[in-house]
Design a protein around this motif. Structure first.
Motif, short mmCIF file in Angstrom:
data_model
loop_
_atom_site.label_atom_id
_atom_site.label_comp_id
_atom_site.label_asym_id
_atom_site.label_seq_id
_atom_site.Cartn_x
_atom_site.Cartn_y
_atom_site.Cartn_z
N VAL A 125 -22.37 -1.72 19.19
CA VAL A 125 -21.15 -2.38 19.67
C VAL A 125 -19.98 -2.07 18.74
O VAL A 125 -18.87 -1.75 19.19
N ASN A 128 -18.57 1.32 19.25
CA ASN A 128 -18.21 1.61 20.64
C ASN A 128 -19.07 2.73 21.22
O ASN A 128 -18.56 3.68 21.82
N GLN A 130 -21.20 4.99 23.52
CA GLN A 130 -21.11 5.27 24.95
C GLN A 130 -22.44 5.72 25.55
O GLN A 130 -22.52 5.98 26.75
N LYS A 157 -21.13 -5.98 25.83
CA LYS A 157 -19.93 -5.30 25.32
C LYS A 157 -20.09 -3.78 25.31
O LYS A 157 -19.11 -3.05 25.22
N LEU A 158 -21.34 -3.32 25.38
CA LEU A 158 -21.57 -1.88 25.43
C LEU A 158 -21.25 -1.34 26.82
O LEU A 158 -21.40 -2.04 27.82
N ALA A 159 -20.84 -0.09 26.87
CA ALA A 159 -20.38 0.50 28.13
C ALA A 159 -21.51 0.65 29.14
O ALA A 159 -21.31 0.47 30.34
#
Length: 231
Positions: A125, A128, A130, A157-159
């Motif tokens: 997280v 960020n 992906q 919160k992770l993509a």
């Protein structure tokens, strides 16, 4: 490894048998997500615990399961209760997160092995990430679960991520999946070949998971657990 003195910031129960410990190191600490530390009881008595916090955190979190009055982990809890400061050795372990890979990530833990994967997904997280991430956490019964909502919110919160808690012995209120956690994963995932797989739990469990996952396509070189050094 460095020996670091830490202030005891917090000791609180997560369940009847699991404690959260927050330590504030007196100097900068460097470790990678998924590594562990040694809690120094004495020069000849150093006890390993997974670090539950991400490397970016100011505090070091431990989640310690203690099931007996004078058990190995309860002795550590008693030391923490009676001390304002404790000493740790850090970092240790070779099952840290591999940031140089682009493969999908599977994190799977049983019980307080959750500490290990928590450090990793909180780090993901923070950076960020992906890459696709699947997180499985297995527990014996719903009363052994803790911080489920907080964990779900963090992983959300992770993509590209999902969180699947699994219990072996559900009660009437349990809404999640049921069974042995790695067998649930084997039903959900057709082949483990594409994944980097990070595992934590009892040594016998981790050995069984590795064997079963390899039979369903998992690649040994892409599977990581500190237990592998001992089994």
């Amino acid at each position: 490894m460095k020996t670091i003195t830490c202030q005891v910031e917090q000791l609180s129960p997560l369940t009847e048998h699991v404690y959260k410990v927050l330590l504030k190191p007196e100097q900068a600490v460097s470790f990678e997500a998924g590594q562990y530390l040694n809690f120094v009881m004495s020069e000849d008595d150093k006890r390993p615990f997974s670090i539950a916090s991400a490397p970016e955190s100011d505090l070091i979190e431990l989640q310690i399961g203690a099931f007996g009055a004078d058990s190995y982990p309860m002795q550590v809890i008693d030391r923490i209760k009676s001390s304002d400061t404790v000493q740790i050795e850090v970092p240790a372990g070779k099952a840290q997160f591999r940031a140089d890979s682009e493969r999908p990530i599977l994190l799977l833990a049983g019980g307080t092995g959750f500490s290990y994967i928590k450090s990793i997904f909180e780090h993901l997280v923070n950076v960020n990430c992906q890459r696709p991430v699947i997180v499985y956490w297995g527990l014996r019964e719903p009363s052994a679960c803790y911080e489920l909502e907080k964990t779900a919110q963090t992983i959300a919160k992770l993509a590209h991520a999902s969180f699947i808690p699994v219990v072996e012995n559900p009660d009437a209120d349990w809404q999640g999946k049921v069974g042995l956690v790695h067998e649930v994963a084997m039903k959900d995932i057709v082949s483990f070949e594409p994944y980097d797989i990070y595992l934590a739990g009892r040594f016998d469990m981790v050995g069984k998971v590795r064997q079963d996952f390899i039979e369903q396509g998992g690649i040994k070189e892409h599977m990581f657990a500190d237990a592998f050094a001992f089994i």
